[in-house]
Design a protein around this motif. Structure first.
Motif, PDB file in Angstrom:
ATOM      1  N   GLU A  19       0.826  -1.220   0.000  1.00  0.00           N
ATOM      2  CA  GLU A  19       0.000   0.000   0.000  1.00  0.00           C
ATOM      3  C   GLU A  19       0.857   1.266   0.000  1.00  0.00           C
ATOM      4  O   GLU A  19       0.421   2.307  -0.455  1.00  0.00           O
ATOM      5  CB  GLU A  19      -0.981  -0.005   1.184  1.00  0.00           C
ATOM      6  CG  GLU A  19      -2.085  -1.043   1.063  1.00  0.00           C
ATOM      7  CD  GLU A  19      -2.903  -0.925  -0.229  1.00  0.00           C
ATOM      8  OE1 GLU A  19      -2.912   0.160  -0.857  1.00  0.00           O
ATOM      9  OE2 GLU A  19      -3.529  -1.927  -0.621  1.00  0.00           O
ATOM     10  N   TRP A  20       2.076   1.182   0.529  1.00  0.00           N
ATOM     11  CA  TRP A  20       2.998   2.322   0.382  1.00  0.00           C
ATOM     12  C   TRP A  20       3.415   2.476  -1.079  1.00  0.00           C
ATOM     13  O   TRP A  20       3.528   3.585  -1.582  1.00  0.00           O
ATOM     14  CB  TRP A  20       4.234   2.122   1.280  1.00  0.00           C
ATOM     15  CG  TRP A  20       4.034   2.670   2.665  1.00  0.00           C
ATOM     16  CD1 TRP A  20       3.234   3.732   3.022  1.00  0.00           C
ATOM     17  CD2 TRP A  20       4.642   2.198   3.883  1.00  0.00           C
ATOM     18  NE1 TRP A  20       3.308   3.937   4.388  1.00  0.00           N
ATOM     19  CE2 TRP A  20       4.156   3.028   4.941  1.00  0.00           C
ATOM     20  CE3 TRP A  20       5.535   1.187   4.199  1.00  0.00           C
ATOM     21  CZ2 TRP A  20       4.554   2.865   6.263  1.00  0.00           C
ATOM     22  CZ3 TRP A  20       5.922   1.021   5.518  1.00  0.00           C
ATOM     23  CH2 TRP A  20       5.438   1.847   6.534  1.00  0.00           C
ATOM     24  N   LYS A  21       3.624   1.327  -1.735  1.00  0.00           N
ATOM     25  CA  LYS A  21       3.993   1.372  -3.154  1.00  0.00           C
ATOM     26  C   LYS A  21       2.863   1.994  -3.967  1.00  0.00           C
ATOM     27  O   LYS A  21       3.084   2.839  -4.826  1.00  0.00           O
ATOM     28  CB  LYS A  21       4.300  -0.036  -3.669  1.00  0.00           C
ATOM     29  CG  LYS A  21       5.677  -0.535  -3.247  1.00  0.00           C
ATOM     30  CD  LYS A  21       5.973  -1.905  -3.824  1.00  0.00           C
ATOM     31  CE  LYS A  21       7.264  -2.460  -3.221  1.00  0.00           C
ATOM     32  NZ  LYS A  21       7.284  -3.926  -3.232  1.00  0.00           N
ATOM     33  N   GLU A  22       1.643   1.558  -3.678  1.00  0.00           N
ATOM     34  CA  GLU A  22       0.468   2.081  -4.378  1.00  0.00           C
ATOM     35  C   GLU A  22       0.341   3.590  -4.139  1.00  0.00           C
ATOM     36  O   GLU A  22       0.090   4.362  -5.068  1.00  0.00           O
ATOM     37  CB  GLU A  22      -0.774   1.334  -3.857  1.00  0.00           C
ATOM     38  CG  GLU A  22      -2.108   1.804  -4.404  1.00  0.00           C
ATOM     39  CD  GLU A  22      -2.324   1.443  -5.870  1.00  0.00           C
ATOM     40  OE1 GLU A  22      -1.536   0.613  -6.381  1.00  0.00           O
ATOM     41  OE2 GLU A  22      -3.252   2.004  -6.485  1.00  0.00           O
ATOM     42  N   PHE A  23       0.574   3.993  -2.912  1.00  0.00           N
ATOM     43  CA  PHE A  23       0.515   5.422  -2.554  1.00  0.00           C
ATOM     44  C   PHE A  23       1.557   6.206  -3.359  1.00  0.00           C
ATOM     45  O   PHE A  23       1.270   7.270  -3.908  1.00  0.00           O
ATOM     46  CB  PHE A  23       0.754   5.596  -1.051  1.00  0.00           C
ATOM     47  CG  PHE A  23       0.506   6.996  -0.557  1.00  0.00           C
ATOM     48  CD1 PHE A  23      -0.725   7.343  -0.032  1.00  0.00           C
ATOM     49  CD2 PHE A  23       1.502   7.965  -0.613  1.00  0.00           C
ATOM     50  CE1 PHE A  23      -0.971   8.635   0.412  1.00  0.00           C
ATOM     51  CE2 PHE A  23       1.265   9.267  -0.177  1.00  0.00           C
ATOM     52  CZ  PHE A  23       0.016   9.593   0.349  1.00  0.00           C
ATOM     53  N   GLY A  24       2.753   5.645  -3.433  1.00  0.00           N
ATOM     54  CA  GLY A  24       3.844   6.281  -4.175  1.00  0.00           C
ATOM     55  C   GLY A  24       3.507   6.447  -5.649  1.00  0.00           C
ATOM     56  O   GLY A  24       3.782   7.484  -6.255  1.00  0.00           O
ATOM     57  N   LYS A  25       2.887   5.410  -6.213  1.00  0.00           N
ATOM     58  CA  LYS A  25       2.498   5.459  -7.623  1.00  0.00           C
ATOM     59  C   LYS A  25       1.508   6.584  -7.874  1.00  0.00           C
ATOM     60  O   LYS A  25       1.589   7.307  -8.852  1.00  0.00           O
ATOM     61  CB  LYS A  25       1.849   4.120  -8.029  1.00  0.00           C
ATOM     62  CG  LYS A  25       2.779   3.204  -8.833  1.00  0.00           C
ATOM     63  CD  LYS A  25       1.986   2.010  -9.352  1.00  0.00           C
ATOM     64  CE  LYS A  25       2.525   0.715  -8.762  1.00  0.00           C
ATOM     65  NZ  LYS A  25       1.569  -0.391  -8.834  1.00  0.00           N
ATOM     66  N   LEU A  26       0.547   6.725  -6.955  1.00  0.00           N
ATOM     67  CA  LEU A  26      -0.526   7.704  -7.151  1.00  0.00           C
ATOM     68  C   LEU A  26      -0.088   9.127  -6.834  1.00  0.00           C
ATOM     69  O   LEU A  26      -0.448  10.066  -7.530  1.00  0.00           O
ATOM     70  CB  LEU A  26      -1.723   7.338  -6.264  1.00  0.00           C
ATOM     71  CG  LEU A  26      -2.616   6.201  -6.744  1.00  0.00           C
ATOM     72  CD1 LEU A  26      -3.603   5.815  -5.651  1.00  0.00           C
ATOM     73  CD2 LEU A  26      -3.378   6.601  -8.008  1.00  0.00           C
ATOM     74  N   TYR A  27       0.692   9.278  -5.774  1.00  0.00           N
ATOM     75  CA  TYR A  27       0.949  10.639  -5.283  1.00  0.00           C
ATOM     76  C   TYR A  27       2.424  11.038  -5.318  1.00  0.00           C
ATOM     77  O   TYR A  27       2.770  12.157  -4.971  1.00  0.00           O
ATOM     78  CB  TYR A  27       0.404  10.796  -3.854  1.00  0.00           C
ATOM     79  CG  TYR A  27      -1.045  10.411  -3.722  1.00  0.00           C
ATOM     80  CD1 TYR A  27      -2.042  11.176  -4.321  1.00  0.00           C
ATOM     81  CD2 TYR A  27      -1.430   9.273  -3.018  1.00  0.00           C
ATOM     82  CE1 TYR A  27      -3.387  10.831  -4.214  1.00  0.00           C
ATOM     83  CE2 TYR A  27      -2.770   8.916  -2.904  1.00  0.00           C
ATOM     84  CZ  TYR A  27      -3.748   9.691  -3.508  1.00  0.00           C
ATOM     85  OH  TYR A  27      -5.068   9.334  -3.391  1.00  0.00           O
TER      86      TYR A  27
END
Lengths: 99, 182, 392
Positions: free
Chosen positions: C238-246
């Protein structure tokens, strides 16, 4: 030497999320009647059908019958004797289970 | 990075002034921090509050020990606090006082660059209260160019609402009466 | 990318909770509370956040209410500090046991006595065994981002555990700084509506919180332990996903200039920023020093830590709490234990600093590095050491 058997009732993988119990009313499956060492005997001649035994029974063992008398369910009566104590007419007596 | 330390007494708005300053700097696209000397709120007790302003991200959480600028909201603090503690060489002191610079230097032995302003008088006339935090922001901005004058207007408006204009007037009056001493 | 705005970190956390579109906030509103719930109550009162705000009479009740709310399927939030967390202690352990994805911000402040309202990590460290996922923010931006991440992780069907986002009281909670904020619409790209697996619903009655007889208690504990250990994967994903988005990236262990460093400092929380500045200063003086810090504390990122430590000769661990009568700070002891069975392991020295609001400065870190270097040369140091204690 025999292995000491320790009771675990369920594998951890089969345990519901957060140990929740998802089947409503499952406590009815736990028959507590065999915890009993005494049981009530109701004298219908004295009984006035007031229903106090039904109200006071902590295990909800009593239920009203069609004839207006209250019957106790041997599956759940623990023989606590509260019905006998509360009965205003002394219609209930506790007798030893063995007798 | 510029580090500013504001000396005041609890209730005089030292924290508010450091926050307004940081908000104005952030609105200019700079990096800034504002924080109080943490503790229980005690009205009248000497307090400090701090602002850091920088063109680069600020990566420290320690207190301000060696300020570039010191602002003193209340002249009576000079008798109980050494406001120049840790002040950098070439550091600046901005002081609310009705006395002239010479007297102050002589009485308290201040050798640093010094700008004095009778902020209490300005605040009394504009706000009707001896709360000098916003007034001294005008002096600070003029004396040291840390932020542009107009950058402080929006944060001031947001913080003070219907009394913002009075504060803005006091701030501008102090701005016009203070020399740039940088 | 949204513009950075100047805001107090506490208020930014409330805005993150608003962006997460929570359903219920239960909190004790007085000391040692921060501005977080004060601002949330304003947002609810002003109609800017469609949620229930319940000002309860104690933190014990706050957590009890949070559990009830979460059990009913509502996205639930609370915040507290120090003594408040201590008062919550009894109920704190029940939230993960019932698998309630509650999110709580903990503005880390010291536990009394002596009476103290200032910053250290003594509050969270007393709850490190509570089965709450625990992350640490180093600045306001991280406090905002980790709050959104907390809801995403907590409510993930493979996790369903509460998350505690730690941020340093005062030194972070009361600071105005530039933070990039998100609206509810922007946050919704990341945070989907909460779909509970089990809820209290009169149409489909179930029982939560039954008695754990000896015949089942161990199995229940095994479930919680398995869940929190397994949550690490989701936390990282979920940190990776957050990084991708923001565009802001987070890892369980963060490193700074550790490559080839002879000595590495270990920290947690906002002192890490000061530590980075200290590392820069020491590097300028030719000292080969780096910094490593835990962003994720529970579950303990064991493999990531063991990997990050490879090749490091000396570790100097800085704790913000004491474990009385033991062998040092909790982080130090855990770090040592994580490396005990490793073939190659660094020399590890433990330091306790920044208790009850004592400022941790770049000088503090220089002192620690100097001492650790000396002990490393001798191959021996004290069991652990308190830094900055004034002696007679």
């Amino acid at each position: 030497m025999a292995k000491k058997k320790i009771d675990a009732i369920i594998a951890w993988q089969d345990l519901e999320l957060g140990m929740a119990m998802t089947e409503p009313g499952s406590s009815a499956k736990l028959k507590t009647g065999d915890w009993r060492s005494q049981h009530p005997v109701v004298d219908q001649d004295k009984c006035i059908k007031c229903g106090l035994c039904w109200i006071y029974c902590p295990d909800m063992s009593y239920s009203p019958g069609k004839d207006g008398f209250y019957k106790w369910n041997a599956n759940y009566c623990k023989g606590c004797g509260i019905c006998a104590l509360e009965c205003p007419k002394g219609a209930i007596t506790m007798v030893m289970e063995e007798e | 990075m510029i580090e500013i330390r504001v000396h005041g007494r609890g209730g005089q708005g030292a924290v508010t002034s450091t926050e307004l300053l940081a908000l104005a700097a952030i609105n200019e696209g700079k990096y800034a921090q504002a924080f109080p000397s943490f503790g229980p709120e005690r009205r009248g007790a000497p307090v400090m509050a701090f602002t850091r302003i920088s063109d680069k991200p600020i990566r420290t959480r320690e207190m301000v020990y060696t300020p570039d600028i010191v602002v003193v909201l209340d002249p009576t603090l000079l008798q109980i606090v050494d406001v120049t503690t840790g002040l950098k060489k070439d550091g600046i002191v901005i002081l609310n006082t009705s006395k002239d610079e010479k007297t102050i230097r002589k009485t308290f032995g201040i050798k640093a660059k010094l700008a004095t302003i009778d902020a209490t008088d300005i605040a009394m006339r504009n706000l009707g209260l001896p709360i000098t935090n916003t007034t001294l922001l005008g002096s600070l901005i003029k004396a040291c160019d840390v932020i542009k004058l107009k950058s402080i207007e929006a944060p001031l408006q947001k913080r003070f609402g219907r009394i913002a204009e009075k504060n803005w007037n006091a701030l501008k009056e102090a701005y016009s009466k203070t020399p740039n001493i940088q | 990318m949204a513009k950075k705005i100047g805001i107090e970190v506490s208020l930014a956390v409330s805005e993150a909770v608003r962006a997460a579109d929570v359903d219920l906030i239960a909190a004790y509103p007085i000391t040692p509370q921060t501005h977080i719930v004060e601002h949330l109550s304003e947002l609810v009162a002003d109609g800017k956040l469609d949620a229930e705000f319940v000002p309860v009479e104690s933190e014990h009740t706050a957590m009890s209410l949070c559990i009830g709310s979460s059990a009913a399927g509502a996205r639930t939030y609370t915040a507290t500090s120090s003594q408040g967390l201590a008062l919550m202690h009894e109920i704190l352990y029940i939230a993960p046991a019932l698998r309630m994805p509650i999110v709580m911000t903990l503005a880390n402040r010291s536990l009394s006595g002596p009476i103290s309202i200032w910053n250290d990590h003594s509050d969270v460290m007393t709850e490190r065994d509570s089965c709450w996922i625990q992350t640490f923010a180093e600045n306001g931006q991280e406090a905002f981002d980790l709050t959104l991440h907390a809801f995403k992780v907590a409510e993930h069907p493979d996790v369903l555990l509460p998350v505690m986002v730690n941020l340093d009281g005062f030194t972070l909670s009361h600071v105005v700084e530039p933070i990039e904020m998100m609206t509810q619409a922007e946050a919704k790209k990341y945070l989907k509506p909460y779909k509970p697996k089990l809820t209290l619903d009169t149409k489909h009655p179930i029982t939560m919180g039954g008695v754990g007889l000896p015949a089942v208690y161990t199995e229940a504990k095994k479930q919680y332990e398995t869940a929190i250990t397994a949550s690490k994967k989701v936390i990282i994903d979920e940190w990776k996903e957050f990084g991708k988005l923001y565009g802001r990236h987070y890892k369980p262990i963060e490193t700074y200039k550790t490559k080839g460093a002879e000595i590495v400092l270990m920290t947690m929380g906002s002192i890490s920023e000061t530590a980075m500045t200290a590392v820069d200063g020491m590097r300028d003086k030719g000292i080969s020093v780096g910094l490593m810090r835990f962003r994720l504390w529970r579950p303990f990122p064991l493999q990531e830590f063991q990997r990050a430590v490879k090749g490091i000769k000396t570790l100097a661990v800085v704790d913000r709490a004491i474990s009385y009568g033991s062998q040092g700070g909790p982080v130090y002891m855990e770090v040592k234990s994580a490396l005990y069975n490793q073939k190659e392991r660094p020399q590890i020295f433990g330091f306790v600093a920044g208790l009850g609001g004592r400022d941790v400065t770049t000088d503090t870190f220089e002192e620690i590095v100097t001492k650790a270097t000396r002990y490393a040369k001798k191959g021996k140091g004290p069991v652990y050491e308190m830094i900055g204690v004034r002696e007679k």
